[in-house]
Design a protein around this motif. Structure first.
Motif, PDB file in Angstrom:
ATOM      1  N   ASP A  41       0.833  -1.203   0.000  1.00 50.39           N
ATOM      2  CA  ASP A  41       0.000   0.000   0.000  1.00 50.39           C
ATOM      3  C   ASP A  41       0.871   1.257   0.000  1.00 50.39           C
ATOM      4  O   ASP A  41       2.085   1.197   0.217  1.00 50.39           O
ATOM      5  CB  ASP A  41      -0.971  -0.010   1.188  1.00 50.39           C
ATOM      6  CG  ASP A  41      -0.256   0.048   2.523  1.00 50.39           C
ATOM      7  OD1 ASP A  41       0.249   1.133   2.874  1.00 50.39           O
ATOM      8  OD2 ASP A  41      -0.193  -0.983   3.208  1.00 50.39           O
ATOM      9  N   ALA A  42       0.256   2.390  -0.246  1.00 54.62           N
ATOM     10  CA  ALA A  42       0.987   3.649  -0.399  1.00 54.62           C
ATOM     11  C   ALA A  42       1.767   4.027   0.857  1.00 54.62           C
ATOM     12  O   ALA A  42       2.907   4.515   0.762  1.00 54.62           O
ATOM     13  CB  ALA A  42       0.023   4.766  -0.782  1.00 54.62           C
ATOM     14  N   ASN A  43       1.188   3.815   2.027  1.00 56.72           N
ATOM     15  CA  ASN A  43       1.901   4.168   3.270  1.00 56.72           C
ATOM     16  C   ASN A  43       3.136   3.305   3.474  1.00 56.72           C
ATOM     17  O   ASN A  43       4.199   3.811   3.850  1.00 56.72           O
ATOM     18  CB  ASN A  43       0.961   4.039   4.480  1.00 56.72           C
ATOM     19  CG  ASN A  43      -0.080   5.129   4.500  1.00 56.72           C
ATOM     20  OD1 ASN A  43       0.132   6.212   3.969  1.00 56.72           O
ATOM     21  ND2 ASN A  43      -1.219   4.841   5.104  1.00 56.72           N
ATOM     22  N   THR A  44       2.988   2.021   3.230  1.00 56.43           N
ATOM     23  CA  THR A  44       4.132   1.118   3.381  1.00 56.43           C
ATOM     24  C   THR A  44       5.213   1.475   2.374  1.00 56.43           C
ATOM     25  O   THR A  44       6.407   1.500   2.706  1.00 56.43           O
ATOM     26  CB  THR A  44       3.693  -0.347   3.224  1.00 56.43           C
ATOM     27  OG1 THR A  44       2.663  -0.621   4.167  1.00 56.43           O
ATOM     28  CG2 THR A  44       4.851  -1.302   3.448  1.00 56.43           C
ATOM     29  N   MET A  45       4.805   1.765   1.147  1.00 53.66           N
ATOM     30  CA  MET A  45       5.768   2.151   0.115  1.00 53.66           C
ATOM     31  C   MET A  45       6.517   3.416   0.539  1.00 53.66           C
ATOM     32  O   MET A  45       7.746   3.493   0.398  1.00 53.66           O
ATOM     33  CB  MET A  45       5.046   2.373  -1.214  1.00 53.66           C
ATOM     34  CG  MET A  45       5.961   2.714  -2.346  1.00 53.66           C
ATOM     35  SD  MET A  45       7.034   1.339  -2.744  1.00 53.66           S
ATOM     36  CE  MET A  45       7.243   1.583  -4.474  1.00 53.66           C
ATOM     37  N   ALA A  46       5.805   4.388   1.082  1.00 56.33           N
ATOM     38  CA  ALA A  46       6.446   5.624   1.538  1.00 56.33           C
ATOM     39  C   ALA A  46       7.430   5.342   2.668  1.00 56.33           C
ATOM     40  O   ALA A  46       8.529   5.928   2.705  1.00 56.33           O
ATOM     41  CB  ALA A  46       5.388   6.631   1.981  1.00 56.33           C
TER      42      ALA A  46
END
Length: 105
Positions: A41-46
């Motif tokens: 997900d976007a948060n994990t990627m960030a």
């Protein structure tokens, strides 16, 4: 007596085909995005990107992160290819170690 028809509201076979093609493309894009987000997900990627920027990833984690980026690129290419060739997508495999990396972040 003559009957006048408003031909501008007539739905043609071409219009239906164009709409079906657009709906199929949207469905493939949505499936691609859902498959990626289900893993990364976007948060994990960030969080992983931030760790990479500050050199906080191990060599193994960095290799897995690179594999994840290549996997995302392959997923997007697969979706575009399936849409343009009007075939079923053959989704690439999730990179080895990605689940473990994601679990850490």
């Amino acid at each position: 007596m003559s009957i006048e028809m408003d031909m501008s509201k007539l739905v043609t076979a071409d219009a239906k085909a164009t709409e079906a093609k657009a709906m199929r493309a949207r469905a493939i894009k949505d499936t691609c995005a859902t498959r990626i987000a289900a893993i990364l997900d976007a948060n994990t990627m960030a969080n992983i990107q931030s760790a990479a920027i500050i050199d906080a990833l191990t060599t193994e984690q960095m290799e897995t992160f690179r594999s994840a980026q290549q996997w995302i690129s392959a997923m997007l290419s697969t979706a575009r290819h399936a849409i343009s060739e009007e075939i079923a997508p053959d989704w690439p495999k999730i990179p080895e170690g990605l689940h473990d990396l994601v679990a850490e972040f």
